[in-house]
Design a protein around this motif. Structure first.
Motif, mmCIF file in Angstrom:
data_model
loop_
_atom_site.group_PDB
_atom_site.id
_atom_site.type_symbol
_atom_site.label_atom_id
_atom_site.label_comp_id
_atom_site.label_asym_id
_atom_site.label_seq_id
_atom_site.Cartn_x
_atom_site.Cartn_y
_atom_site.Cartn_z
ATOM 1 N N ILE A 121 0.864 -1.181 0.000
ATOM 2 C CA ILE A 121 0.000 0.000 0.000
ATOM 3 C C ILE A 121 0.897 1.226 0.000
ATOM 4 O O ILE A 121 1.881 1.275 0.740
ATOM 5 N N TRP A 138 0.168 8.614 6.751
ATOM 6 C CA TRP A 138 0.183 8.078 8.115
ATOM 7 C C TRP A 138 1.025 8.996 8.991
ATOM 8 O O TRP A 138 2.236 9.025 8.894
ATOM 9 N N LYS A 144 -2.646 -0.212 11.833
ATOM 10 C CA LYS A 144 -3.946 -0.893 11.780
ATOM 11 C C LYS A 144 -5.091 0.113 11.868
ATOM 12 O O LYS A 144 -6.091 0.007 11.148
ATOM 13 N N LEU A 147 -5.567 1.947 8.494
ATOM 14 C CA LEU A 147 -6.258 1.147 7.485
ATOM 15 C C LEU A 147 -7.719 0.919 7.853
ATOM 16 O O LEU A 147 -8.589 0.899 6.975
ATOM 17 N N HIS A 150 -9.544 3.989 6.839
ATOM 18 C CA HIS A 150 -9.659 4.138 5.385
ATOM 19 C C HIS A 150 -10.712 3.198 4.807
ATOM 20 O O HIS A 150 -11.505 3.599 3.950
ATOM 21 N N VAL A 188 -4.774 -0.058 -2.367
ATOM 22 C CA VAL A 188 -5.880 0.895 -2.245
ATOM 23 C C VAL A 188 -6.331 1.437 -3.603
ATOM 24 O O VAL A 188 -7.339 2.146 -3.678
ATOM 25 N N LEU A 218 -4.174 -5.622 8.250
ATOM 26 C CA LEU A 218 -5.262 -5.389 7.300
ATOM 27 C C LEU A 218 -6.607 -5.633 7.982
ATOM 28 O O LEU A 218 -6.729 -6.545 8.817
#
Length: 347
Positions: A121, A138, A144, A147, A150, A188, A218
């Motif tokens: 990513i 970030w 974690k 993500l 997002h 992404v 993830l």
């Protein structure tokens, strides 16, 4: 010799080092080892080598990491749910000269590089433009959490009338709708229409990488849903898909044609959450497309009646033209004979 202590900026990574990276980056209890032909990780290591090369420009002045072990050590901190600030301070303590100029840049560079290699990513602390890819910035908290935020966006598009039928494949996107498939190394960007005319779609094709993922960074279910979208677009037993992949000259992960077949119940658009809206937009672009070339007319069999009607009309037109040409030739011969009769042969 510990393979993981070799330099990141080598032009290629040998198989022994690759196996060590894989087993330490994504440890699994399923098997004790990894055979060379289990997964097609060649596309991943092309990405790995390219990322390391790009990060270590100027002799690595902007990145602390120097070896594969450095990357794995940082990745372990991601899995431990450490915040970015905690990881950064842990790395700072390893510096021989913690007060050196641009120290924050080289620490951030190492963290970002490890995140990209761990997850495929495009993650960075600083907002950068990289190949037109989407980028996640970030700045704080754990990876974690970044993500989760997002991928937790609510579904926005309705799915009335959207059916992911068997004709909705990558090969048909190209041959029928004229939508070009562009492989991407950025998760992404998966299923994103990336041009103004909706004629290019990015596909994250790294099925082998996803199958090897054993971490917890993830969001839960993202890996499985992404693999289902690949099964949807690259059906295992579809001859046209297998032929299309063979012609791509290694641009795609070889495991694409070995993804588990998708069941009918899993084909329903409501079963997709993370990629729901992008699937809806891609399917709409596919459904709304109209053939623009003869080859697209030939492959477009979404409407069987329309397809047969069109080609029967083409056949009738061709026959009409052929018979018209034949009749014109016959008429011309008759006129020629009338003005130039054949003379009898004298004996």
């Amino acid at each position: 010799m510990n393979m993981l202590n070799s330099a990141l900026n080598k032009t290629s990574v040998d198989w022994a080092t690759r196996r060590a990276i894989i087993e330490h980056m994504w440890p699994t209890t399923i098997s004790s080892g990894l055979r060379k032909d289990d997964l097609d990780l060649e596309p991943y290591f092309r990405y790995y080598t390219r990322q390391c090369h790009d990060a270590l420009v100027d002799h690595g002045q902007h990145v602390l990491a120097r070896t594969h072990q450095d990357i794995i050590d940082i990745a372990c901190r991601f899995e431990d749910q450490n915040s970015r600030d905690t990881i950064k301070e842990g790395l700072r303590s390893k510096l021989l000269k913690p007060e050196r100029p641009n120290v924050d840049n080289i620490l951030d560079g190492a963290i970002d590089l490890a995140a990209r290699l761990h997850l495929m990513i495009n993650i960075s602390y600083a907002k950068l433009f990289i190949s037109g890819q989407l980028q996640l910035s970030w700045e704080s908290g754990s990876l974690k959490d970044l993500l989760s935020n997002h991928f937790s966006e609510a579904v926005r598009l309705g799915n009335d009338g959207i059916k992911l039928d068997p004709t909705f494949t990558a090969t048909n996107l190209e041959s029928i709708a004229g939508i070009q498939i562009k492989p991407t190394d950025n998760l992404v960007d998966h299923l994103r229409l990336i041009d103004k005319e909706d004629k290019v779609v990015a596909i994250f094709h790294h099925a082998s990488f996803l199958n090897r993922q054993t971490g917890t960074v993830l969001p839960q279910g993202l890996k499985e849903e992404t693999l289902r979208t690949l099964s949807l677009l690259f059906p295992q037993h579809d001859r046209q898909t297998r032929h299309w992949l063979k012609k791509q000259s290694g641009r795609f992960d070889d495991m694409l044609h070995r993804c588990d077949p998708i069941r009918l119940e899993d084909r329903q658009i409501e079963k997709f959450h993370f990629w729901h809206d992008r699937l809806v937009m891609l399917k709409q672009a596919f459904d709304q497309s109209r053939p623009a070339t003869m080859s697209q007319w030939w492959f477009d069999r979404r409407n069987g009646v329309q397809w047969y009607t069109f080609w029967i009309s083409v056949l009738v037109l061709l026959l009409t033209i052929i018979f018209g040409i034949v009749q014109s030739i016959e008429g011309a011969l008759q006129v020629y004979k009338a003005y130039h009769p054949t003379q009898p042969v004298s004996r």
